[in-house]
Design an enzyme around this catalytic site. Sequence first.
Site, short mmCIF file in Angstrom:
data_model
loop_
_atom_site.label_atom_id
_atom_site.label_comp_id
_atom_site.label_asym_id
_atom_site.label_seq_id
_atom_site.Cartn_x
_atom_site.Cartn_y
_atom_site.Cartn_z
N CYS A 128 5.12 1.97 -0.61
CA CYS A 128 4.89 2.44 0.76
C CYS A 128 6.16 2.97 1.42
O CYS A 128 6.17 4.06 2.00
CB CYS A 128 4.29 1.32 1.61
SG CYS A 128 5.04 -0.28 1.33
N HIS A 241 5.34 0.15 8.88
CA HIS A 241 6.77 0.07 8.52
C HIS A 241 7.57 1.06 9.38
O HIS A 241 7.06 2.13 9.75
CB HIS A 241 6.97 0.51 7.07
CG HIS A 241 6.57 -0.49 6.03
ND1 HIS A 241 6.23 -1.81 6.29
CD2 HIS A 241 6.45 -0.35 4.69
CE1 HIS A 241 5.93 -2.42 5.16
NE2 HIS A 241 6.05 -1.57 4.16
C1 2RA Z 1 6.19 -4.58 0.86
N1 2RA Z 1 6.24 -2.43 -0.23
O1 2RA Z 1 6.10 -4.05 1.97
C2 2RA Z 1 5.90 -3.81 -0.40
C3 2RA Z 1 4.50 -4.06 -0.80
N2 2RA Z 1 3.68 -2.96 -0.79
O2 2RA Z 1 6.50 -5.78 0.70
#
Ligand code: 2RA
Length: 338
Positions: A128, A241
Amino acid sequence: KSYHVAILGATGAVGTELLELLENRDFPLADLKLLASARSSGKTIKFKGENIPIESVSDHSFDKIDIVLASAGGGISKTWAGVAIEKDAVVIDNSSAFRMNQEVPLVVPEVNPQNAASHRGIIANPNCTTILMTLAVWPLHKVKPVKRIVAATYQSASGAGAKAMEEVKTQTSAILQGHPAVAEVLPYPLAFNLFPHNSPMTDLGYCEEELKMVNETRKIFGSQEIRITATCVRVPVLRAHSEAINLEFETPFSPHEAREILSQAPGIRFVEDWQTNHFPMPIEASGRDEVLVGRIRQDISHPCCLELWLCGDQIRKGAALNAVQIAELLIEKNWLSH
Ligand code: 2RA
């Protein structure tokens, strides 16, 4: 033409998002098969008004399937991808199992769609944090090659799964009631706290999550000489994120030009209002297809560096949407056969 699709890992956070996307993007579905572990078989999931049964994955799960959307962890993908390919299905895998395999394209459709053409049955969905970063950096890199990327991530609990999202809420309410926060799914209390990403540590002193950003970005850009470093951190945010990115170029890159480019870049919504201090925020990125990018500015410590800030939904563009867009790309280009 419509296509027979199977979701492997239908009950997880990404699996749930895959279902929502297939429904709302009016994906050309002939039919849909939901596959999960034996633990979930027998349950049903509502899709387009119908209750679809969840089946436990077996050797015959992939008969007549055209596309498998896999998001059940690397172990399950390694066990079943070969079986699916034998049945002429194409597997779009969200796990890290095959991402660095030379024979497996690692694709962000807005960045390197052409790489999908060379698949031999498996296409890997990047991590991601890599999807979000490459979506924002590629439009600038195309104009003036990036020499170095320094990234700091602020990763939502969703990256640790649906149970982790619940746990951060439980921990928060516990603290507000004067009780200690208990960490079970998460490695440490996340409410009113943050911690360096707890993926396995390597002897470089970088965790695997940080090395994914380095190695996957180089593969997607097709450029092994880009210098990349990353610090990944888990923060008390639910499903989007955020990333602070510093980009170094050979020569100065005008912030104004960068804003112009990013304002027209695919998959990006440019958010930058200096008067009201309105810049990308996780709560505004959550549930959206677009990645929010803003706060473009000249790095005052280096004439050839730019700073930027982004927020993107980790479950959507960070995983499920990118996978569905790869499937749509294969259909559009007639690249399903292998
Ligand atoms: C996280 N990218 O955010 C990893 C899992 N998709 O921990």
